[in-house]
Design a protein around this motif. Sequence first.
Motif, PDB file in Angstrom:
ATOM      1  N   UNK A   1       3.428   7.768   6.781  1.00 50.45           N
ATOM      2  CA  UNK A   1       2.386   8.719   6.410  1.00 50.45           C
ATOM      3  C   UNK A   1       1.026   8.169   6.807  1.00 50.45           C
ATOM      4  N   UNK A   2       0.114   9.061   7.161  1.00 49.78           N
ATOM      5  CA  UNK A   2      -1.268   8.642   7.364  1.00 49.78           C
ATOM      6  C   UNK A   2      -1.974   8.583   6.024  1.00 49.78           C
ATOM      7  N   UNK A   3      -1.587   9.483   5.151  1.00 52.24           N
ATOM      8  CA  UNK A   3      -2.255   9.602   3.856  1.00 52.24           C
ATOM      9  C   UNK A   3      -1.284  10.235   2.872  1.00 52.24           C
ATOM     10  N   UNK A   4      -1.543  10.043   1.578  1.00 50.75           N
ATOM     11  CA  UNK A   4      -0.702  10.666   0.571  1.00 50.75           C
ATOM     12  C   UNK A   4       0.477   9.793   0.188  1.00 50.75           C
ATOM     13  N   UNK A   5       1.334  10.319  -0.681  1.00 45.38           N
ATOM     14  CA  UNK A   5       2.463   9.511  -1.147  1.00 45.38           C
ATOM     15  C   UNK A   5       3.644  10.407  -1.490  1.00 45.38           C
ATOM     16  N   UNK A   6       4.811   9.779  -1.550  1.00 51.02           N
ATOM     17  CA  UNK A   6       6.033  10.484  -1.920  1.00 51.02           C
ATOM     18  C   UNK A   6       6.644   9.725  -3.094  1.00 51.02           C
ATOM     19  N   UNK A   7       6.976  10.449  -4.144  1.00 51.06           N
ATOM     20  CA  UNK A   7       7.498   9.818  -5.354  1.00 51.06           C
ATOM     21  C   UNK A   7       8.855  10.390  -5.692  1.00 51.06           C
ATOM     22  N   UNK A   8       9.782   9.500  -6.033  1.00 47.46           N
ATOM     23  CA  UNK A   8      11.083   9.932  -6.525  1.00 47.46           C
ATOM     24  C   UNK A   8      11.099   9.557  -7.998  1.00 47.46           C
ATOM     25  N   UNK A   9      11.008  10.579  -8.867  1.00 48.11           N
ATOM     26  CA  UNK A   9      10.748  10.349 -10.288  1.00 48.11           C
ATOM     27  C   UNK A   9       9.555   9.394 -10.398  1.00 48.11           C
ATOM     28  N   UNK A  10       9.771   8.189 -10.936  1.00 51.95           N
ATOM     29  CA  UNK A  10       8.611   7.315 -11.115  1.00 51.95           C
ATOM     30  C   UNK A  10       8.379   6.324  -9.998  1.00 51.95           C
ATOM     31  N   UNK A  11       9.288   6.263  -9.009  1.00 53.73           N
ATOM     32  CA  UNK A  11       9.146   5.192  -8.028  1.00 53.73           C
ATOM     33  C   UNK A  11       8.616   5.722  -6.703  1.00 53.73           C
ATOM     34  N   UNK A  12       7.784   4.902  -6.090  1.00 54.61           N
ATOM     35  CA  UNK A  12       7.159   5.314  -4.853  1.00 54.61           C
ATOM     36  C   UNK A  12       8.141   5.131  -3.694  1.00 54.61           C
ATOM     37  N   UNK A  13       8.217   6.142  -2.834  1.00 57.40           N
ATOM     38  CA  UNK A  13       9.250   6.169  -1.803  1.00 57.40           C
ATOM     39  C   UNK A  13       8.694   5.971  -0.401  1.00 57.40           C
ATOM     40  N   UNK A  14       7.441   6.381  -0.184  1.00 50.67           N
ATOM     41  CA  UNK A  14       6.963   6.442   1.207  1.00 50.67           C
ATOM     42  C   UNK A  14       6.758   5.070   1.823  1.00 50.67           C
ATOM     43  N   UNK A  15       6.843   4.006   1.008  1.00 53.24           N
ATOM     44  CA  UNK A  15       6.698   2.668   1.575  1.00 53.24           C
ATOM     45  C   UNK A  15       8.043   2.072   1.962  1.00 53.24           C
ATOM     46  N   UNK A  16       9.136   2.782   1.644  1.00 57.46           N
ATOM     47  CA  UNK A  16      10.471   2.266   1.978  1.00 57.46           C
ATOM     48  C   UNK A  16      10.874   2.684   3.395  1.00 57.46           C
ATOM     49  N   UNK A  17      11.620   1.818   4.121  1.00 58.40           N
ATOM     50  CA  UNK A  17      12.138   2.231   5.422  1.00 58.40           C
ATOM     51  C   UNK A  17      13.259   3.260   5.245  1.00 58.40           C
ATOM     52  N   UNK A  18      13.574   4.038   6.304  1.00 60.86           N
ATOM     53  CA  UNK A  18      14.554   5.124   6.149  1.00 60.86           C
ATOM     54  C   UNK A  18      15.894   4.653   5.582  1.00 60.86           C
ATOM     55  N   UNK A  19      16.333   3.433   6.001  1.00 60.01           N
ATOM     56  CA  UNK A  19      17.667   3.008   5.573  1.00 60.01           C
ATOM     57  C   UNK A  19      17.749   2.707   4.083  1.00 60.01           C
ATOM     58  N   UNK A  20      16.564   2.623   3.419  1.00 59.95           N
ATOM     59  CA  UNK A  20      16.608   2.332   1.991  1.00 59.95           C
ATOM     60  C   UNK A  20      16.250   3.528   1.117  1.00 59.95           C
TER      61      UNK A  20
END
Lengths: 347, 303
Positions: free
Chosen positions: A58-77
């Motif tokens: 992402x250039x900006x913003x975030x993705x959250x799965x319930x309480x945990x942040x997802x957009x910093x994880x690589x696709x395989x995780x």
Amino acid sequence: MTTFQELRLDGVRRRFGGKDALTGLSLTIRRGEFIALLGPSGCGKSTALNCLAGLLPLTDGSIWQDGSRLDTLPPERRGFGMVFQSYALFPHLSVRKNISFGLQMRRLPRDEVRRRTDEAIKLVRLEEHARKLPGQLSGGQQQRVAIARAVVLEPSLVLMDEPLSNLDAKLRLEMRTEIRRLHQSLGLTTVYVTHDQEEALSLADRLVVLRDGRVEQIGTPEELHNRPANAHVADFMGYRNLLPMKVKAVHGDTVALDGSGLTLEGTPVGPVAPGDDVVAGIRPEDLRAGPHGVPVTVEVVEYQGRELAIEARTAEGVALFLRATERPSPGDRITVTADPSRVLVFP
Amino acid sequence: MTATLPDRDTSSTRVARRHRLAERGIDRQLLLLAPALICVLALFVYPFAYGIGLSFQPAEGGVFGAYRAFFTDAYQRDTIATTLGLALPAAILNVAASVPIAYRMRGRFRGKRVLTTILVVPITLGTVLTAEGLLNYLGPTGWFNRTLMTIGLTDEPVRLTNNYWGVFFSLVITGFPFAFLLILSYLSGIDPTLDRAAATLGAGWWQRFHRITLPLLAPGLATTFCLTFVLAFSVFPSAVLVGDPAGTTRVISIAAYHAAYEVYDYPLGSAIAVIMGLVELAVVAVVLGLRSLLYTGSTGGKG
């Protein structure tokens, strides 16, 4: 099965070479939902999907799965399943090995890998083809392998990138039903990218209409179908007649319109005042040939089984698309009317 | 009417025959092949056949005399092992070193063209210039050894030229760009979506590489290996210039040259050349045989 209650996209933005391909996408996906991202090519829908999958940072913003942040994880995780437009089957692996690939990557016990692979093969009815290479299968079969490969992991979210666009019309309808059936029977949460409004309306619980990287409207199929938020969404939802007109008068919930060689009454979608330039959106099936109304000249008549599709021209030369049950001849002058509640007026 | 009928018949059968031949690809366009065919026959097939013929006509020892002379003389026979000892490791290193670099460079990025050009320049330099450079750089009084001695790593120059290593380096310098270019093009022929699909299925980069990319690349690696091996096997200038042509780098092409142009034993020279070709063929056959066991179909990408 790792699962979530909700997946939240918060102001997701992606730039490509100084240009926003996607901007300000905020969306909450609840478990079990079928979400369709709809829009013309280049609208950012595939970008959104790739951002969700982790294939694009992402250039900006975030993705959250319930309480945990997802957009910093690589696709395989992230543990999402993805079906690609080109299917992206591994050409050197058999159908069975393609499907079991993800299970093996998770280092599951051999028995479990075999059992779950068998189940997935059975689910998409490819038992006889399990030992073949992808190159030996038809397009529809390859498509089913791609779906089986994605759902065998029981992912918390399945991402589909125009999965039906490479199939012929008949197969497309079959697979559409198949995808919806799998979604329901497996209790999947699905995000589905398409440019086909019919596909999106028939499959999805909620639709996200994108244009030029921006969200135009989010809503249920009924909401989008009956109440498009603006002329662009209306255009996508089958309002083939988008006529530039002028507001003559406002009477409560209806407005009187004039222009393009027509006079009509319609329902405003936003605030309008007399004298405003507006766009009137009417579906071809809501514009009927009848004894009273505006005179137009028939130009093209297409037979479509139950009905006839007609292209006509108003006195000012604006093209109109409508339906009729009786066959007029090209050149005939007919009169057309529309129910004011079916004429949407976009400011 | 009746007089014209037979006429028409013969003309129609003639047309039909021409049509039938054309359907099997026999038509006047075949004549376009003639210039190339003549060149191949005159410049390649005839000299090749002549050489083979020559190898069976030694001054003494019967039809196989020249071959017997080669294989009974250990000094000659060992050139096969010497050449294989240079060419096989060099080809393997060239292929092995190209894979990670090409893998890293498979996508698009700024400066790719410049980097590719730098990596490919040695092809255009030719072996002689490379050999001169190696002699000056890696020689006993070259920069490399002087630097080593200045920083105190060694007391006396490390011998890297006029022996096995000099030739080996030269083969790597000239063979690597070739292998790199080939492997880069094989890699870009693999659909990048496959890698992404594997990632969404939970495969880390190493698993993606060795389960997806490498198997799809392997046939290309085999082909690249064969080509770089053949190039390295026929090494001649650098074996003389930066090698030890009388001893450790007395490769088979030196033996052939020596027989033909210093002893003037043309049959022996030809026999050695034929043996050289057969050894190359044997290695290539083994590698391509192994390649046929691999998946060799479409890899999804373009190219």
